[in-house]
Design a protein around this motif. Structure first.
Motif, short mmCIF file in Angstrom:
data_model
loop_
_atom_site.label_atom_id
_atom_site.label_comp_id
_atom_site.label_asym_id
_atom_site.label_seq_id
_atom_site.Cartn_x
_atom_site.Cartn_y
_atom_site.Cartn_z
N GLN A 12 0.84 -1.19 0.00
CA GLN A 12 0.00 0.00 0.00
C GLN A 12 0.87 1.23 0.00
O GLN A 12 2.03 1.18 0.42
N THR A 25 -3.88 0.42 -2.78
CA THR A 25 -3.40 -0.90 -2.39
C THR A 25 -3.20 -1.66 -3.68
O THR A 25 -4.02 -1.57 -4.60
N TYR A 51 -6.22 -2.41 -6.05
CA TYR A 51 -7.38 -2.72 -5.22
C TYR A 51 -7.71 -1.53 -4.32
O TYR A 51 -7.41 -1.51 -3.13
N GLY A 52 -8.26 -0.50 -4.89
CA GLY A 52 -8.76 0.64 -4.13
C GLY A 52 -7.69 1.41 -3.37
O GLY A 52 -6.53 1.45 -3.77
N THR A 53 -8.09 2.00 -2.24
CA THR A 53 -7.21 2.86 -1.47
C THR A 53 -6.35 2.05 -0.49
O THR A 53 -6.55 0.84 -0.31
N ASP A 55 -6.56 1.91 2.54
CA ASP A 55 -7.38 1.32 3.61
C ASP A 55 -7.63 -0.17 3.38
O ASP A 55 -7.78 -0.93 4.34
N ASN A 56 -7.67 -0.60 2.13
CA ASN A 56 -7.93 -2.01 1.82
C ASN A 56 -6.79 -2.93 2.24
O ASN A 56 -6.97 -4.14 2.36
N GLN A 59 -7.08 -5.54 5.26
CA GLN A 59 -7.67 -6.88 5.12
C GLN A 59 -6.62 -7.97 5.08
O GLN A 59 -6.92 -9.12 5.37
N GLU A 84 -13.77 -5.82 -5.38
CA GLU A 84 -14.24 -6.42 -4.13
C GLU A 84 -13.49 -7.72 -3.91
O GLU A 84 -13.20 -8.45 -4.85
#
Length: 95
Positions: A12, A25, A51-53, A55-56, A59, A84
Motif C-alpha cells: 500500500q 493498495t 485494489y482501491g485505497t 485502507d484495503n 484486510q 471487491e
C-alpha cells in the motif's frame, strides 16, 4: 468478472511523489502465462492488481501468503482492477 485469484503479496501507499498524491493498495496476483506464449514462457507470472485505497491493505495484515481470494475484477487499459475481495479460508495444517 468474479473469480478466484492467488495473491502472493500486498502493498500500500498513501503519500506524495513529486507533488502528485497517491493512495492505493496493490495485490501481487499469480497468473499462468498465456498459452500463446508457451514456446517462450512456462509456469506463472506475477502481476500488480490495483485494489482501491490504502485502507484495503488492512484486510491482508496478519494473513499467511500465498492466499486465495474471490475477487470481482476487470482487465482493462489500466491493467487488473479489483473492486471487491473475499478472502477464502486458509487450510489448517494437519495435526
Amino acid at each position: 468478472m468474479l473469480s478466484n485469484l492467488t495473491v502472493i503479496g500486498a502493498k500500500q501507499f498513501n503519500g506524495e511523489v513529486e507533488g502528485q498524491k497517491f493512495n492505493h493498495t496493490k495485490l501481487l496476483v499469480m497468473l499462468p502465462f498465456p498459452r500463446a506464449r508457451a514456446t517462450s514462457n512456462i509456469g506463472f507470472d506475477a502481476i500488480d492488481a490495483t485494489y482501491g485505497t490504502s485502507d484495503n491493505f488492512k484486510q491482508f495484515e496478519g494473513k499467511k501468503f500465498p492466499l486465495v481470494i474471490e475477487a470481482d475484477y476487470e482487465i482493462n487499459t489500466k491493467g487488473i482492477e479489483i473492486f471487491e475481495v473475499k478472502i477464502q479460508p486458509q487450510a489448517q495444517p494437519p495435526k
